[in-house]
Enzyme design. Sequence first.
Site, PDB file in Angstrom:
ATOM      1  N   TYR A  67       0.829  -1.206   0.000  1.00  0.00           N
ATOM      2  CA  TYR A  67       0.000   0.000   0.000  1.00  0.00           C
ATOM      3  C   TYR A  67       0.869   1.265   0.000  1.00  0.00           C
ATOM      4  O   TYR A  67       1.815   1.381   0.776  1.00  0.00           O
ATOM      5  CB  TYR A  67      -0.934   0.033   1.208  1.00  0.00           C
ATOM      6  CG  TYR A  67      -1.675   1.360   1.312  1.00  0.00           C
ATOM      7  CD1 TYR A  67      -2.617   1.704   0.350  1.00  0.00           C
ATOM      8  CD2 TYR A  67      -1.396   2.271   2.321  1.00  0.00           C
ATOM      9  CE1 TYR A  67      -3.282   2.923   0.410  1.00  0.00           C
ATOM     10  CE2 TYR A  67      -2.048   3.500   2.388  1.00  0.00           C
ATOM     11  CZ  TYR A  67      -2.994   3.811   1.422  1.00  0.00           C
ATOM     12  OH  TYR A  67      -3.630   5.029   1.471  1.00  0.00           O
ATOM     13  N   HIS A  97      -4.980  16.368  -4.986  1.00  0.00           N
ATOM     14  CA  HIS A  97      -5.229  16.687  -3.574  1.00  0.00           C
ATOM     15  C   HIS A  97      -4.957  18.156  -3.252  1.00  0.00           C
ATOM     16  O   HIS A  97      -5.363  18.636  -2.194  1.00  0.00           O
ATOM     17  CB  HIS A  97      -4.364  15.797  -2.673  1.00  0.00           C
ATOM     18  CG  HIS A  97      -4.876  14.386  -2.558  1.00  0.00           C
ATOM     19  ND1 HIS A  97      -5.209  13.628  -3.647  1.00  0.00           N
ATOM     20  CD2 HIS A  97      -5.120  13.592  -1.471  1.00  0.00           C
ATOM     21  CE1 HIS A  97      -5.626  12.429  -3.247  1.00  0.00           C
ATOM     22  NE2 HIS A  97      -5.590  12.392  -1.940  1.00  0.00           N
ATOM     23  N   ASN A 210       0.624  13.352   4.036  1.00  0.00           N
ATOM     24  CA  ASN A 210      -0.195  12.594   4.979  1.00  0.00           C
ATOM     25  C   ASN A 210       0.239  12.880   6.412  1.00  0.00           C
ATOM     26  O   ASN A 210       0.904  12.074   7.045  1.00  0.00           O
ATOM     27  CB  ASN A 210      -0.048  11.097   4.662  1.00  0.00           C
ATOM     28  CG  ASN A 210      -1.251  10.298   5.107  1.00  0.00           C
ATOM     29  OD1 ASN A 210      -2.120  10.806   5.803  1.00  0.00           O
ATOM     30  ND2 ASN A 210      -1.294   9.042   4.710  1.00  0.00           N
ATOM     31  N   TYR A 296     -15.779  39.259  41.835  1.00  0.00           N
ATOM     32  CA  TYR A 296     -15.108  38.041  41.380  1.00  0.00           C
ATOM     33  C   TYR A 296     -14.078  38.322  40.291  1.00  0.00           C
ATOM     34  O   TYR A 296     -13.036  37.663  40.225  1.00  0.00           O
ATOM     35  CB  TYR A 296     -16.135  37.052  40.825  1.00  0.00           C
ATOM     36  CG  TYR A 296     -16.978  36.345  41.858  1.00  0.00           C
ATOM     37  CD1 TYR A 296     -16.978  36.733  43.199  1.00  0.00           C
ATOM     38  CD2 TYR A 296     -17.798  35.274  41.491  1.00  0.00           C
ATOM     39  CE1 TYR A 296     -17.764  36.090  44.133  1.00  0.00           C
ATOM     40  CE2 TYR A 296     -18.582  34.612  42.420  1.00  0.00           C
ATOM     41  CZ  TYR A 296     -18.570  35.030  43.741  1.00  0.00           C
ATOM     42  OH  TYR A 296     -19.351  34.377  44.650  1.00  0.00           O
ATOM     43  N   ARG A 299     -11.118  39.405  42.445  1.00  0.00           N
ATOM     44  CA  ARG A 299     -10.700  38.464  43.482  1.00  0.00           C
ATOM     45  C   ARG A 299     -10.332  37.093  42.913  1.00  0.00           C
ATOM     46  O   ARG A 299      -9.433  36.425  43.420  1.00  0.00           O
ATOM     47  CB  ARG A 299     -11.845  38.313  44.485  1.00  0.00           C
ATOM     48  CG  ARG A 299     -11.436  37.656  45.765  1.00  0.00           C
ATOM     49  CD  ARG A 299     -12.562  37.361  46.747  1.00  0.00           C
ATOM     50  NE  ARG A 299     -13.827  37.997  46.481  1.00  0.00           N
ATOM     51  CZ  ARG A 299     -14.998  37.519  46.924  1.00  0.00           C
ATOM     52  NH1 ARG A 299     -15.025  36.398  47.606  1.00  0.00           N
ATOM     53  NH2 ARG A 299     -16.126  38.147  46.672  1.00  0.00           N
ATOM     54  N   PHE A 343      -2.261   9.104  11.446  1.00  0.00           N
ATOM     55  CA  PHE A 343      -2.526  10.396  10.816  1.00  0.00           C
ATOM     56  C   PHE A 343      -3.787  11.066  11.355  1.00  0.00           C
ATOM     57  O   PHE A 343      -4.059  12.221  11.051  1.00  0.00           O
ATOM     58  CB  PHE A 343      -2.685  10.208   9.306  1.00  0.00           C
ATOM     59  CG  PHE A 343      -3.652   9.100   8.966  1.00  0.00           C
ATOM     60  CD1 PHE A 343      -5.016   9.270   9.104  1.00  0.00           C
ATOM     61  CD2 PHE A 343      -3.175   7.872   8.536  1.00  0.00           C
ATOM     62  CE1 PHE A 343      -5.893   8.245   8.823  1.00  0.00           C
ATOM     63  CE2 PHE A 343      -4.053   6.836   8.262  1.00  0.00           C
ATOM     64  CZ  PHE A 343      -5.422   7.017   8.393  1.00  0.00           C
ATOM     65  N   GLU A 429     -12.696   7.042   4.576  1.00  0.00           N
ATOM     66  CA  GLU A 429     -12.363   7.951   5.668  1.00  0.00           C
ATOM     67  C   GLU A 429     -13.683   8.403   6.299  1.00  0.00           C
ATOM     68  O   GLU A 429     -14.181   9.507   6.062  1.00  0.00           O
ATOM     69  CB  GLU A 429     -11.534   9.124   5.132  1.00  0.00           C
ATOM     70  CG  GLU A 429     -10.210   8.645   4.548  1.00  0.00           C
ATOM     71  CD  GLU A 429      -9.431   9.743   3.843  1.00  0.00           C
ATOM     72  OE1 GLU A 429      -9.827  10.920   3.925  1.00  0.00           O
ATOM     73  OE2 GLU A 429      -8.415   9.407   3.202  1.00  0.00           O
TER      74      GLU A 429
END
Length: 528
Positions: A67, A97, A210, A296, A299, A343, A429
């Site tokens: 792969y 991409h 990646n 507040y 303080r 990833f 994905e």
Amino acid sequence: MSLSESYAAGRVVPSTVEVGVGPVSPHELVAVAREGAGVRLGEDALAAIDRARAVVERLAAADTPAYGVSTGFGALATRHIPTEMRARLQRSLVRSHAAGSGPEVEREVVRALMLLRLSTLATGRTGVRRETAQLLADLLDHGITPVVREHGSLGCSGDLAPLSHCALALIGEGEVRDATGALVPAAQALAAAGLAPVELAAKEGLALINGTDGMLGMLLLALHDLGVLLRTADIAAAMSVEGLLGTDRVFAPELQAIRPHPGQAASAANLVRLLAGSGVVASHRGPDCNRVQDAYSLRCAPQVHGAARDTLDHAARVASWELASAVDNPVVVEDRVESNGNFHGAPVAYVLDFLAIPVADVASMSERRTDRFLDKARNQGLPPFLADDPGVDSGLMIAQYTQAAVVSDLKRLAAPASVDSIPSSAMQEDHVSMGWGAARKLRRSVDGLARVVAIEVMTAARALDLRAAALDVQPSPATAAVVALLRSSGVEGPGPDRHLSPEIEACVDLVSSGAVLAAAESQIGDLA
């Protein structure tokens, strides 16, 4: 990794950062991303890159598909790619991409993600050739910055689109900004720098795109900036305690010790040091003083600012783990290549979202202190809105409106991005981190916090001037130095109404640059 260890360890900016097998430091990342430091690959990195490349080339020559080496990607991973088509496969991957859209991402973010990708390549886990890694280092060294677009990353598999725009420049395609900031074709910028594009070989395209580098780079830059801003928020709070005639007794160390959160103790200790020597505080500290129940927002400043610091420290720990990671898929492990899920951006995305919460809350508390200065019913004898002639003059009324508008934005930005997921790649994905979106959101939050704190500093400085005139008392050396800085930088003191926006912007620059922090520290040493 504490904030002090990460960001306060030396302020000298290195001119060149050597990228080796180990992680770069946060300080080095800021130097390269923001200050333009150069980059070179260490000999250990080059050796590791060569060893991993030998593994990839052996697998590429084998008959069995591997792969990312001899197959397609994502949902197309089942197709075996013949040897003669693998260079085309890498080019096609990068081109397809690089699909970002929208405004250009800031130069410092692009340089940060490039450095982090180079750091992963240097681990010897990705299988790229040394000439490919070297060209990425050369782009950084020559100040060549690929154009990356705002939208496109889902944070899984990492920041694919942003990194692809950077990889595109390595093959001489797309647009870049040269060292002068001019927009030019990548091939032209490479040639002008005496560099040649690479033809990507097996596995290299995937190795270049990646990773979680974009979201991690933005996290590290935000941590750097928030380390300055939270200490500056302590300064603003100290100025407000003085200006509103509050007490410093609530910041005593023995009170912090019975609730031992480290950030709270650090913030309270800062407030004690910042208020030391204050004639304003001393003027009402006698035995008849009953100021033990301040609001507040005065303080409880150490409790809120301190919790924000502890959140930063948690985020810095996560960042340190990610810096030490080799994020790619597949990765080279010994003599083989293995697929993995490292990833996925969830660890980084969560802390990016988490940080937006204390940013909004610290800003909200700052705005409340500012508002208290402007209300004659609560400001202990100061004029309404700190105006010169109330009714004729509006004073700082609308500066608080600006604060309130920013705080409202910050509350919306505190809604997490990482709880969302939109499946992609034909359901391969099917769960993504949205970490890039969380990082972009946090950058807006950091900018907003700087603006809110700056307006509090500006307001408190005017109040301290008014107190000095009315009571003949002086603020502490630390806060007086901040007031003097503002007055010498175009942020004027009390007087008739004038155009406020330029003074607000000047004060924002003083806060963001660390000048306000440096002014206070010049009197009392480094704050925690």
